[in-house]
Write a protein that holds these residues in place. Structure first.
Motif, PDB file in Angstrom:
ATOM      1  N   ASN A 187       3.710   9.878 -21.306  1.00 34.89           N
ATOM      2  CA  ASN A 187       4.433   8.956 -22.186  1.00 34.89           C
ATOM      3  C   ASN A 187       5.899   8.845 -21.765  1.00 34.89           C
ATOM      4  N   GLN A 188       6.476   9.938 -21.327  1.00 38.20           N
ATOM      5  CA  GLN A 188       7.884   9.944 -20.935  1.00 38.20           C
ATOM      6  C   GLN A 188       8.134   9.258 -19.598  1.00 38.20           C
ATOM      7  N   ARG A 189       7.117   9.164 -18.768  1.00 36.05           N
ATOM      8  CA  ARG A 189       7.294   8.620 -17.415  1.00 36.05           C
ATOM      9  C   ARG A 189       6.726   7.199 -17.252  1.00 36.05           C
ATOM     10  N   LEU A 190       6.426   6.531 -18.329  1.00 36.96           N
ATOM     11  CA  LEU A 190       5.832   5.198 -18.241  1.00 36.96           C
ATOM     12  C   LEU A 190       6.724   4.202 -17.505  1.00 36.96           C
ATOM     13  N   ASP A 191       8.029   4.346 -17.634  1.00 35.91           N
ATOM     14  CA  ASP A 191       8.944   3.422 -16.961  1.00 35.91           C
ATOM     15  C   ASP A 191       8.942   3.600 -15.441  1.00 35.91           C
ATOM     16  N   ALA A 192       8.431   4.728 -14.969  1.00 36.26           N
ATOM     17  CA  ALA A 192       8.478   5.026 -13.540  1.00 36.26           C
ATOM     18  C   ALA A 192       7.163   4.736 -12.809  1.00 36.26           C
ATOM     19  N   SER A 193       6.125   4.312 -13.544  1.00 35.50           N
ATOM     20  CA  SER A 193       4.823   4.151 -12.895  1.00 35.50           C
ATOM     21  C   SER A 193       3.987   3.057 -13.547  1.00 35.50           C
ATOM     22  N   GLU A 194       3.625   2.060 -12.744  1.00 37.06           N
ATOM     23  CA  GLU A 194       2.719   1.026 -13.246  1.00 37.06           C
ATOM     24  C   GLU A 194       1.342   1.612 -13.549  1.00 37.06           C
ATOM     25  N   LEU A 195       0.898   2.558 -12.736  1.00 37.87           N
ATOM     26  CA  LEU A 195      -0.419   3.156 -12.953  1.00 37.87           C
ATOM     27  C   LEU A 195      -0.479   3.947 -14.255  1.00 37.87           C
ATOM     28  N   LEU A 196       0.585   4.665 -14.565  1.00 38.48           N
ATOM     29  CA  LEU A 196       0.599   5.394 -15.843  1.00 38.48           C
ATOM     30  C   LEU A 196       0.504   4.416 -17.011  1.00 38.48           C
ATOM     31  N   ASN A 197       1.112   3.253 -16.875  1.00 33.70           N
ATOM     32  CA  ASN A 197       0.994   2.237 -17.918  1.00 33.70           C
ATOM     33  C   ASN A 197      -0.436   1.724 -18.034  1.00 33.70           C
ATOM     34  N   LEU A 198      -1.130   1.661 -16.925  1.00 33.13           N
ATOM     35  CA  LEU A 198      -2.529   1.242 -16.944  1.00 33.13           C
ATOM     36  C   LEU A 198      -3.406   2.319 -17.574  1.00 33.13           C
ATOM     37  N   ILE A 199      -3.107   3.575 -17.257  1.00 36.48           N
ATOM     38  CA  ILE A 199      -3.891   4.697 -17.762  1.00 36.48           C
ATOM     39  C   ILE A 199      -3.667   4.928 -19.256  1.00 36.48           C
ATOM     40  N   TRP A 200      -2.420   4.895 -19.669  1.00 33.04           N
ATOM     41  CA  TRP A 200      -2.066   5.126 -21.064  1.00 33.04           C
ATOM     42  C   TRP A 200      -2.557   3.950 -21.891  1.00 33.04           C
ATOM     43  N   LEU A 242       0.822  -1.211   0.000  1.00 34.04           N
ATOM     44  CA  LEU A 242       0.000   0.000   0.000  1.00 34.04           C
ATOM     45  C   LEU A 242       0.858   1.265   0.000  1.00 34.04           C
ATOM     46  N   THR A 243       1.990   1.224   0.667  1.00 30.53           N
ATOM     47  CA  THR A 243       2.909   2.361   0.652  1.00 30.53           C
ATOM     48  C   THR A 243       3.432   2.599  -0.765  1.00 30.53           C
ATOM     49  N   GLN A 244       3.792   1.521  -1.446  1.00 30.91           N
ATOM     50  CA  GLN A 244       4.247   1.642  -2.837  1.00 30.91           C
ATOM     51  C   GLN A 244       3.120   2.157  -3.728  1.00 30.91           C
ATOM     52  N   LEU A 245       1.913   1.655  -3.509  1.00 31.93           N
ATOM     53  CA  LEU A 245       0.773   2.094  -4.304  1.00 31.93           C
ATOM     54  C   LEU A 245       0.480   3.575  -4.060  1.00 31.93           C
ATOM     55  N   THR A 246       0.570   4.002  -2.819  1.00 31.61           N
ATOM     56  CA  THR A 246       0.345   5.408  -2.486  1.00 31.61           C
ATOM     57  C   THR A 246       1.338   6.304  -3.224  1.00 31.61           C
ATOM     58  N   ALA A 247       2.595   5.902  -3.245  1.00 28.78           N
ATOM     59  CA  ALA A 247       3.609   6.683  -3.951  1.00 28.78           C
ATOM     60  C   ALA A 247       3.319   6.723  -5.447  1.00 28.78           C
ATOM     61  N   ASP A 248       2.919   5.589  -6.021  1.00 27.09           N
ATOM     62  CA  ASP A 248       2.607   5.545  -7.451  1.00 27.09           C
ATOM     63  C   ASP A 248       1.368   6.376  -7.765  1.00 27.09           C
ATOM     64  N   LEU A 249       0.364   6.347  -6.882  1.00 27.99           N
ATOM     65  CA  LEU A 249      -0.829   7.177  -7.082  1.00 27.99           C
ATOM     66  C   LEU A 249      -0.467   8.656  -7.102  1.00 27.99           C
ATOM     67  N   SER A 250       0.359   9.080  -6.175  1.00 29.20           N
ATOM     68  CA  SER A 250       0.786  10.485  -6.124  1.00 29.20           C
ATOM     69  C   SER A 250       1.576  10.862  -7.369  1.00 29.20           C
ATOM     70  N   PHE A 251       2.511  10.007  -7.759  1.00 25.07           N
ATOM     71  CA  PHE A 251       3.332  10.262  -8.938  1.00 25.07           C
ATOM     72  C   PHE A 251       2.462  10.352 -10.195  1.00 25.07           C
ATOM     73  N   ALA A 252       1.536   9.404 -10.344  1.00 28.50           N
ATOM     74  CA  ALA A 252       0.666   9.394 -11.527  1.00 28.50           C
ATOM     75  C   ALA A 252      -0.244  10.620 -11.543  1.00 28.50           C
ATOM     76  N   ALA A 253      -0.822  10.968 -10.397  1.00 32.54           N
ATOM     77  CA  ALA A 253      -1.713  12.135 -10.345  1.00 32.54           C
ATOM     78  C   ALA A 253      -0.962  13.417 -10.672  1.00 32.54           C
ATOM     79  N   THR A 254       0.234  13.572 -10.122  1.00 27.26           N
ATOM     80  CA  THR A 254       1.048  14.757 -10.400  1.00 27.26           C
ATOM     81  C   THR A 254       1.419  14.815 -11.886  1.00 27.26           C
TER      82      THR A 254
END
Length: 159
Positions: A141-154, A106-118
């Motif tokens: 598109n440039q940050r896909l390697d840093a976030s699983e959620l961005l990969n889900l969204i994109w 959940l801590t990792q997910l929280t960080a990814d949620l914040s990163f993706a939202a920002t």
């Protein structure tokens, strides 16, 4: 109602922020017992309410009901306090380890949620199509390697 008095199911539901159906379900599962009037009205003691509260907290944390039931009923299967305490201790230690692992996830997910939202905030005023080809310079598109959620969204890249 004074302390120590029995409470009806409606009062318990209000205290615990749950539903009568949930409490009846836990009773049907053998996790709690109620006292009943001749007319079938359920009454619960403060100890029953504390037990319900513990059950709800574990269930709301995602602990499987079969494990909650095991914790609630293990002591009665042993002849001595020593035997039952060792068995319960083992269960609680295992549960503690599982909860710690879940907290780490959940801590990792929280960080990814914040990163993706920002990251998505950079698209708030974008007029381009929200696709890889429509906006190849997009920060998402440039940050896909840093976030699983961005990969889900994109959108999924098809080769």
């Amino acid at each position: 109602m004074k302390t120590g008095a029995f409470k009806k199911i409606g009062e318990v539901v209000e205290l615990l922020g749950t539903t009568p159906r949930t409490l009846r379900f836990y009773e049907a599962e053998g996790l709690i017992s109620s006292r009943r009037t001749a007319g079938g009205t359920r009454y619960y003691s403060d100890a029953d309410i504390a037990r319900f509260s513990a059950i709800l907290r574990l269930a709301n944390a995602g602990i499987p009901l079969h494990l909650v039931k095991t914790i609630a009923t293990t002591r009665e299967h042993y002849a001595t306090g020593a035997e039952s305490s060792h068995a319960i201790h083992t269960l609680l230690t295992t549960l503690h380890e599982q909860v710690n692992a879940q907290m780490a996830l959940l801590t990792q997910l929280t960080a990814d949620l914040s990163f993706a939202a920002t990251t998505l905030e950079s698209c708030f005023h974008c007029g381009n199509a929200p696709t890889r080809s429509g906006c190849p310079e997009c920060l998402v598109n440039q940050r896909l390697d840093a976030s699983e959620l961005l990969n889900l969204i994109w959108e999924q890249e098809l080769n």
